[in-house]
Motif scaffolding. Structure first.
Motif, mmCIF file in Angstrom:
data_model
loop_
_atom_site.group_PDB
_atom_site.id
_atom_site.type_symbol
_atom_site.label_atom_id
_atom_site.label_comp_id
_atom_site.label_asym_id
_atom_site.label_seq_id
_atom_site.Cartn_x
_atom_site.Cartn_y
_atom_site.Cartn_z
ATOM 1 N N GLU A 1 -13.409 24.707 4.510
ATOM 2 C CA GLU A 1 -12.629 23.626 5.104
ATOM 3 C C GLU A 1 -12.949 22.312 4.398
ATOM 4 O O GLU A 1 -13.859 22.235 3.573
ATOM 5 C CB GLU A 1 -12.941 23.513 6.595
ATOM 6 C CG GLU A 1 -12.495 24.725 7.393
ATOM 7 C CD GLU A 1 -12.772 24.560 8.879
ATOM 8 O OE1 GLU A 1 -12.524 25.518 9.624
ATOM 9 O OE2 GLU A 1 -13.234 23.478 9.287
ATOM 10 N N SER A 2 -12.212 21.280 4.760
ATOM 11 C CA SER A 2 -12.498 19.958 4.208
ATOM 12 C C SER A 2 -13.409 19.195 5.172
ATOM 13 O O SER A 2 -13.530 19.563 6.351
ATOM 14 C CB SER A 2 -11.200 19.199 3.975
ATOM 15 O OG SER A 2 -10.471 19.070 5.171
ATOM 16 N N PRO A 3 -14.094 18.158 4.693
ATOM 17 C CA PRO A 3 -14.989 17.385 5.564
ATOM 18 C C PRO A 3 -14.223 16.719 6.711
ATOM 19 O O PRO A 3 -13.099 16.250 6.545
ATOM 20 C CB PRO A 3 -15.581 16.338 4.614
ATOM 21 C CG PRO A 3 -15.421 16.920 3.251
ATOM 22 C CD PRO A 3 -14.151 17.687 3.301
ATOM 23 N N LEU B 1 -22.047 22.294 6.461
ATOM 24 C CA LEU B 1 -22.613 21.324 5.533
ATOM 25 C C LEU B 1 -22.419 19.936 6.138
ATOM 26 O O LEU B 1 -21.313 19.614 6.586
ATOM 27 C CB LEU B 1 -21.893 21.450 4.193
ATOM 28 C CG LEU B 1 -22.443 20.791 2.940
ATOM 29 C CD1 LEU B 1 -23.874 21.182 2.692
ATOM 30 C CD2 LEU B 1 -21.579 21.180 1.749
ATOM 31 N N TYR C 1 -22.793 15.779 5.710
ATOM 32 C CA TYR C 1 -22.914 14.681 4.757
ATOM 33 C C TYR C 1 -23.092 13.363 5.483
ATOM 34 O O TYR C 1 -22.356 13.046 6.424
ATOM 35 C CB TYR C 1 -21.653 14.564 3.897
ATOM 36 C CG TYR C 1 -21.455 15.660 2.896
ATOM 37 C CD1 TYR C 1 -20.543 16.688 3.149
ATOM 38 C CD2 TYR C 1 -22.150 15.672 1.692
ATOM 39 C CE1 TYR C 1 -20.344 17.692 2.221
ATOM 40 C CE2 TYR C 1 -21.959 16.672 0.766
ATOM 41 C CZ TYR C 1 -21.053 17.682 1.037
ATOM 42 O OH TYR C 1 -20.859 18.674 0.116
ATOM 43 N N ARG D 1 -27.239 21.603 4.253
ATOM 44 C CA ARG D 1 -26.618 22.793 4.835
ATOM 45 C C ARG D 1 -27.438 23.249 6.020
ATOM 46 O O ARG D 1 -28.657 23.389 5.935
ATOM 47 C CB ARG D 1 -26.521 23.919 3.803
ATOM 48 C CG ARG D 1 -25.783 25.144 4.337
ATOM 49 C CD ARG D 1 -25.423 26.113 3.225
ATOM 50 N NE ARG D 1 -24.500 25.540 2.246
ATOM 51 C CZ ARG D 1 -23.201 25.415 2.429
ATOM 52 N NH1 ARG D 1 -22.643 25.785 3.574
ATOM 53 N NH2 ARG D 1 -22.446 24.910 1.480
ATOM 54 N N TYR E 1 -11.461 12.873 -4.387
ATOM 55 C CA TYR E 1 -12.852 13.303 -4.500
ATOM 56 C C TYR E 1 -12.886 14.671 -5.173
ATOM 57 O O TYR E 1 -11.956 15.473 -5.066
ATOM 58 C CB TYR E 1 -13.507 13.432 -3.121
ATOM 59 C CG TYR E 1 -13.818 12.132 -2.440
ATOM 60 C CD1 TYR E 1 -12.858 11.494 -1.649
ATOM 61 C CD2 TYR E 1 -15.076 11.546 -2.552
ATOM 62 C CE1 TYR E 1 -13.143 10.297 -1.007
ATOM 63 C CE2 TYR E 1 -15.375 10.357 -1.904
ATOM 64 C CZ TYR E 1 -14.408 9.746 -1.140
ATOM 65 O OH TYR E 1 -14.694 8.565 -0.494
ATOM 66 N N GLN F 1 -15.543 18.101 -5.540
ATOM 67 C CA GLN F 1 -16.720 18.748 -4.998
ATOM 68 C C GLN F 1 -16.948 20.032 -5.778
ATOM 69 O O GLN F 1 -16.158 20.962 -5.687
ATOM 70 C CB GLN F 1 -16.531 19.043 -3.508
ATOM 71 C CG GLN F 1 -17.750 19.634 -2.830
ATOM 72 C CD GLN F 1 -17.506 19.918 -1.362
ATOM 73 O OE1 GLN F 1 -16.426 20.338 -0.959
ATOM 74 N NE2 GLN F 1 -18.512 19.663 -0.531
ATOM 75 N N GLY G 1 -20.744 24.178 -3.727
ATOM 76 C CA GLY G 1 -22.066 23.910 -3.162
ATOM 77 C C GLY G 1 -22.602 22.530 -3.462
ATOM 78 O O GLY G 1 -23.772 22.245 -3.165
ATOM 79 N N PHE H 1 -13.486 21.867 -5.920
ATOM 80 C CA PHE H 1 -12.636 21.590 -4.761
ATOM 81 C C PHE H 1 -12.215 20.125 -4.834
ATOM 82 O O PHE H 1 -13.067 19.244 -4.888
ATOM 83 C CB PHE H 1 -13.455 21.874 -3.490
ATOM 84 C CG PHE H 1 -12.671 22.023 -2.223
ATOM 85 C CD1 PHE H 1 -13.217 21.616 -1.029
ATOM 86 C CD2 PHE H 1 -11.414 22.589 -2.214
ATOM 87 C CE1 PHE H 1 -12.527 21.776 0.165
ATOM 88 C CE2 PHE H 1 -10.706 22.760 -1.037
ATOM 89 C CZ PHE H 1 -11.265 22.338 0.167
ATOM 90 N N LEU I 1 -10.344 16.978 -3.222
ATOM 91 C CA LEU I 1 -9.981 16.478 -1.905
ATOM 92 C C LEU I 1 -9.320 15.111 -2.005
ATOM 93 O O LEU I 1 -9.812 14.222 -2.703
ATOM 94 C CB LEU I 1 -11.234 16.355 -1.029
ATOM 95 C CG LEU I 1 -11.848 17.693 -0.622
ATOM 96 C CD1 LEU I 1 -13.340 17.547 -0.392
ATOM 97 C CD2 LEU I 1 -11.175 18.229 0.635
ATOM 98 N N GLY J 1 -7.818 15.429 3.379
ATOM 99 C CA GLY J 1 -6.801 16.462 3.380
ATOM 100 C C GLY J 1 -7.442 17.829 3.296
ATOM 101 O O GLY J 1 -8.665 17.950 3.194
ATOM 102 N N PRO J 2 -6.621 18.894 3.285
ATOM 103 C CA PRO J 2 -7.158 20.262 3.287
ATOM 104 C C PRO J 2 -7.766 20.680 1.954
ATOM 105 O O PRO J 2 -8.511 21.655 1.909
ATOM 106 C CB PRO J 2 -5.939 21.113 3.618
ATOM 107 C CG PRO J 2 -4.775 20.288 3.197
ATOM 108 C CD PRO J 2 -5.158 18.868 3.423
ATOM 109 N N ARG K 1 -8.351 24.115 -4.238
ATOM 110 C CA ARG K 1 -9.446 24.792 -4.935
ATOM 111 C C ARG K 1 -8.978 25.160 -6.337
ATOM 112 O O ARG K 1 -8.018 25.903 -6.485
ATOM 113 C CB ARG K 1 -9.884 26.029 -4.163
ATOM 114 C CG ARG K 1 -11.249 26.535 -4.601
ATOM 115 C CD ARG K 1 -11.858 27.481 -3.564
ATOM 116 N NE ARG K 1 -12.106 26.857 -2.279
ATOM 117 C CZ ARG K 1 -13.145 26.081 -1.993
ATOM 118 N NH1 ARG K 1 -14.047 25.811 -2.923
ATOM 119 N NH2 ARG K 1 -13.301 25.579 -0.773
#
Lengths: 114, 112
Positions: free
Chosen positions: A43-45, A88, A90, A109, B36, B38, B41, B88, B90, B104-105, B108
């Motif tokens: 998912e997104s933050p 996770l 932040y 995490r 952004y 990512q 991890g 990812f 964003l 947003g969603p 990837r």
């Protein structure tokens, strides 16, 4: 420039135990905004908490944090972890220029086990 | 209510190929928009931000570029993908003169 330091790596704990994630920051701005975001797998933050008021506790969905400007800290706490808290986390900082966006920590995490 | 869409949802591309990722926000005029990145991890690295149509500021370029052709649209692109571009992506928005951001969603991207 701005920086955010979080509890490093992975935090594992048993369901029902308390959780605390550390966040400290560095900025030249005297009135920073601090945030906690949570990101579940794939998912997104999502915004969890926010604060800009010194020494005032802010709460949401069982989590709470207090901004302490004297120690440049904004630690995240929850009294009883749930399995669904595995994610996770932040910590993020915004200085006086809202347009420039946020500075994020490296993320922590959290894995909660039954 | 504001909604934010990103496209495509996922993309697999070859090294050296071009890329275009999009972001659209509906329900809010003149938002601040952000890109952004990512790594798997990894932490969130801000790439670009824009406070108005036609104006984009770079934070970290990573051989990428961004444009804001419309008030509600933000585009991220490159002419030649690198393996290091995988991750990812964003898009986020905030209200004018507001500090909190909403993501947003995501898209990837896998570069092979």
């Amino acid at each position: 420039g701005d920086s955010v330091t979080q509890t490093e790596g992975l935090v594992t704990l048993t369901e029902g135990l308390p959780v605390m994630l550390n966040c400290t920051y560095q900025t030249i701005y005297s009135n920073p905004f601090l945030f906690w975001y949570v990101q579940h797998l794939n998912e997104s933050p999502r915004l969890l908490l926010k604060s800009f008021t010194d020494n005032k506790r802010t709460e949401h969905q069982g989590f709470h944090a207090t901004l302490h400007k004297s120690s440049s800290s904004f630690h995240l706490q929850k009294s009883s972890a749930q399995l669904s808290d595995s994610a996770l986390y932040y910590c993020a900082l915004s200085g006086n220029n809202y347009a420039q966006g946020l500075t994020f920590g490296l993320g922590t995490r959290v894995s909660v086990f039954p | 209510a504001q909604t934010i869409h990103q496209w495509p949802v996922a993309e697999i591309k070859a090294v050296g190929s071009p890329l275009s990722l999009g972001c659209t926000i509906k329900g809010k005029s003149s938002p601040n928009l952000y890109w952004y990145w990512q790594a798997t991890g990894g932490t969130l690295q801000q790439l670009f931000y824009s406070i108005t149509v036609g104006q984009v500021e770079s934070v970290v370029q990573l051989n990428l570029s961004a444009s804001r052709p419309k008030d509600d649209q933000f585009i991220l692109s490159t002419e030649k993908l690198l393996l290091s571009h995988s991750g990812f992506y964003l898009c986020a928005w905030s209200l004018e003169q507001s500090y909190e951001q909403y993501f947003g969603p995501g898209t990837r991207l896998t570069v092979l």
